[in-house]
Design an enzyme around this catalytic site. Structure first.
Site, PDB file in Angstrom:
ATOM      1  CD  GLU A  81     -10.961  -0.095  -2.967  1.00 30.00           C
ATOM      2  OE1 GLU A  81     -11.617  -1.073  -3.331  1.00 30.00           O
ATOM      3  OE2 GLU A  81     -10.080  -0.128  -2.091  1.00 30.00           O
ATOM      4  CD  GLU A 106      -2.445   0.784  -5.800  1.00 26.02           C
ATOM      5  OE1 GLU A 106      -3.200   0.949  -4.842  1.00 26.02           O
ATOM      6  OE2 GLU A 106      -1.356   1.378  -5.921  1.00 26.02           O
ATOM      7  CG  ASP A 133      -2.530  10.494 -10.291  1.00 29.73           C
ATOM      8  OD1 ASP A 133      -3.395  10.351  -9.402  1.00 29.73           O
ATOM      9  OD2 ASP A 133      -1.769  11.476 -10.339  1.00 29.73           O
ATOM     10  CG  ASP A 156      -0.070   6.053   0.327  1.00 29.54           C
ATOM     11  OD1 ASP A 156       0.584   5.067   0.681  1.00 29.54           O
ATOM     12  OD2 ASP A 156      -0.701   6.115  -0.761  1.00 29.54           O
ATOM     13  CB  THR A 266      -6.907  -4.918   6.378  1.00 29.22           C
ATOM     14  OG1 THR A 266      -6.477  -3.917   7.301  1.00 29.22           O
ATOM     15  CG2 THR A 266      -7.681  -4.265   5.258  1.00 29.22           C
ATOM     16  CE  LYS A 267      -3.845 -11.560   6.112  1.00 28.55           C
ATOM     17  NZ  LYS A 267      -2.833 -12.037   5.243  1.00 28.55           N
ATOM     18  CG  PHE A 268      -2.157  -2.702   8.411  1.00 28.64           C
ATOM     19  CD1 PHE A 268      -0.916  -2.434   8.950  1.00 28.64           C
ATOM     20  CD2 PHE A 268      -3.002  -1.641   8.098  1.00 28.64           C
ATOM     21  CE1 PHE A 268      -0.530  -1.132   9.178  1.00 28.64           C
ATOM     22  CE2 PHE A 268      -2.625  -0.341   8.329  1.00 28.64           C
ATOM     23  CZ  PHE A 268      -1.383  -0.090   8.869  1.00 28.64           C
ATOM     24  CD  GLU A 269      -9.553  -1.760   9.698  1.00 27.26           C
ATOM     25  OE1 GLU A 269      -9.538  -2.262   8.559  1.00 27.26           O
ATOM     26  OE2 GLU A 269     -10.519  -1.142  10.155  1.00 27.26           O
TER      27      GLU A 269
HETATM   28  C1  LIG Z   1      -1.700   2.640   2.228  1.00 23.30           C
HETATM   29  S1  LIG Z   1      -2.222   1.883   0.752  1.00 23.30           S
HETATM   30  C2  LIG Z   1      -3.816   1.238   1.193  1.00 23.30           C
HETATM   31  C3  LIG Z   1      -4.250   0.151   0.294  1.00 23.30           C
HETATM   32  C4  LIG Z   1      -5.646  -0.423   0.525  1.00 23.30           C
HETATM   33  N1  LIG Z   1      -6.689   0.561   0.278  1.00 23.30           N
HETATM   34  C5  LIG Z   1      -5.785  -1.030   1.906  1.00 23.30           C
HETATM   35  O1  LIG Z   1      -6.665  -0.595   2.653  1.00 23.30           O
HETATM   36  O2  LIG Z   1      -5.020  -1.930   2.221  1.00 23.30           O
HETATM   37  C6  LIG Z   1      -2.640   3.271  -0.286  1.00 23.30           C
HETATM   38  C7  LIG Z   1      -2.606   2.887  -1.764  1.00 23.30           C
HETATM   39  O3  LIG Z   1      -3.089   3.985  -2.542  1.00 23.30           O
HETATM   40  C8  LIG Z   1      -2.367   4.032  -3.747  1.00 23.30           C
HETATM   41  N2  LIG Z   1      -2.470   5.409  -4.270  1.00 23.30           N
HETATM   42  C9  LIG Z   1      -2.049   6.547  -3.657  1.00 23.30           C
HETATM   43  N3  LIG Z   1      -2.313   7.615  -4.404  1.00 23.30           N
HETATM   44  C10 LIG Z   1      -2.933   7.145  -5.532  1.00 23.30           C
HETATM   45  C11 LIG Z   1      -3.434   7.773  -6.695  1.00 23.30           C
HETATM   46  N4  LIG Z   1      -3.382   9.107  -6.858  1.00 23.30           N
HETATM   47  N5  LIG Z   1      -3.976   7.005  -7.654  1.00 23.30           N
HETATM   48  C12 LIG Z   1      -4.053   5.654  -7.507  1.00 23.30           C
HETATM   49  N6  LIG Z   1      -3.581   4.997  -6.418  1.00 23.30           N
HETATM   50  C13 LIG Z   1      -3.029   5.734  -5.453  1.00 23.30           C
HETATM   51  C14 LIG Z   1      -0.954   3.625  -3.349  1.00 23.30           C
HETATM   52  O4  LIG Z   1      -0.215   3.116  -4.441  1.00 23.30           O
HETATM   53  C15 LIG Z   1      -1.220   2.564  -2.272  1.00 23.30           C
HETATM   54  O5  LIG Z   1      -1.212   1.267  -2.807  1.00 23.30           O
END
Ligand SMILES: C[S@@+](CC[C@H](N)C(=O)[O-])C[C@H]1O[C@@H](n2cnc3c(N)ncnc32)[C@H](O)[C@@H]1O
Length: 287
Positions: A81, A106, A133, A156, A266-269
């Site tokens: 993931e 993450e 990353d 994101d 998710t709650k947000f969703e």
């Molecule tokens: C909008 S959040 C969604 C989090 C979760 N998947 C959810 O559905 O609630 C996107 C997450 O991806 C992480 N992220 C973005 N680019 C990444 C990367 N290249 N490697 C690891 N994490 C990353 C960000 O730090 C952020 O926490």
């Protein structure tokens, strides 16, 4: 160093291990899909990092990880993931699918602490985390044809046009993802941003080693002729940002699927769905 060797180590070594897992992510020669936010790690998250980090957190390394060894010898399917946020969805899926092993990545330290806390509270044994990353983890730590599935939920969306180059799902990254999947393995993405859903759809449909499992056809609605790549951009070798072709804009495409039952909302969703916002799930198989 595989995590299994780090269980029960001396507290001083434990500090070195923690420093390794929370080292600054400093590489600057590529555009990143994240910005490291200043976020406070709570006392509970810190305790989870201290107590469970040595068992469940794998330090970034420049060479291939032995996945079976990382999961204490388990030969269960391995699902990656990317970007688990605070880890609620990850923990729920890992509890539901106890016959699969989940490697979750993450960059945000409080998120890593939050998921380690959930691992402890729910006695989960089939999860391992990496704080780095994901692009570099895929390149360096995961061997080709090594994964049974990949989840990327609500990456994101980088709403503003000038930030679209930061979006994770670009043609080159799709190639990297596909290369790490075993034949017949799956790739599951979800997003609540229509324009990003369409970018995902076009970039993934264009990857010849992936097959869209959707039986529905869809037309592209959020891109226009103004978004097409210019000849000059296409001629530049370093041009990485996704731009649709004219043919893609005009055609219908294999589209989205119903949310698979294992992905909880998710709650947000749920709040977004009540407000009439869409959520798009995409599932592909490697051929
Ligand atoms: C909008 S959040 C969604 C989090 C979760 N998947 C959810 O559905 O609630 C996107 C997450 O991806 C992480 N992220 C973005 N680019 C990444 C990367 N290249 N490697 C690891 N994490 C990353 C960000 O730090 C952020 O926490």
């Amino acid at each position: 160093m595989p995590i299994v060797r780090l269980v029960g180590i001396h507290p001083f070594q434990n500090k070195l291990f923690k420093d390794k897992c929370f080292v600054n992510i400093t590489r600057t020669d590529r555009i990143r899909s994240f910005v490291l936010r200043a976020g406070r790690t709570t006392a509970g998250q810190q305790r989870a990092i201290d107590e469970l980090g040595p068992k469940f957190l794998i330090p970034f390394q420049e060479y291939a990880l032995d996945l079976q060894q990382a999961f204490s010898g388990s030969s269960h399917p391995k699902i990656l993931e990317i970007g688990f946020g605070m880890g609620e969805t990850t923990a729920k899926i890992a509890a539901l699918r106890s016959d699969d092993d989940f490697l979750a990545i993450e960059v945000h330290p409080p998120g890593v602490g939050a998921l380690l806390k959930l691992i402890g509270e729910n006695n989960l044994t089939n999860l391992r985390l990496i704080r780095h990353d994901a692009v570099e983890v895929l390149e360096k730590m995961l061997a080709p044809n090594s994964l049974d599935g990949i989840h990327i939920y609500f990456a994101d969306p980088w709403h503003k046009k000038r930030h679209h180059k930061r979006r994770l799902i670009q043609a080159e990254f799709v190639k990297l993802l596909a290369s790490r999947l075993k034949p017949e393995a799956y790739l599951h993405l979800a997003t609540d941003w229509h324009n990003y859903a369409e970018q995902m759809l076009l970039a993934l449909n264009a990857e010849s080693s992936l097959v869209n499992t959707s039986t529905k056809q869809t037309a592209i609605e959020t891109f226009s002729a103004a978004d097409l790549a210019s000849d000059l951009e296409l001629a530049k070798e370093s041009f990485k940002e996704f731009k649709p072709s004219l043919q893609q804009l005009d055609a219908k495409h294999p589209g989205y699927v119903e949310r698979p039952a294992y992905r909880p909302t998710t709650k947000f969703e749920n709040r977004g769905i009540k407000l009439g916002h869409g959520v798009w799930d995409l599932v592909y198989k490697k051929n």
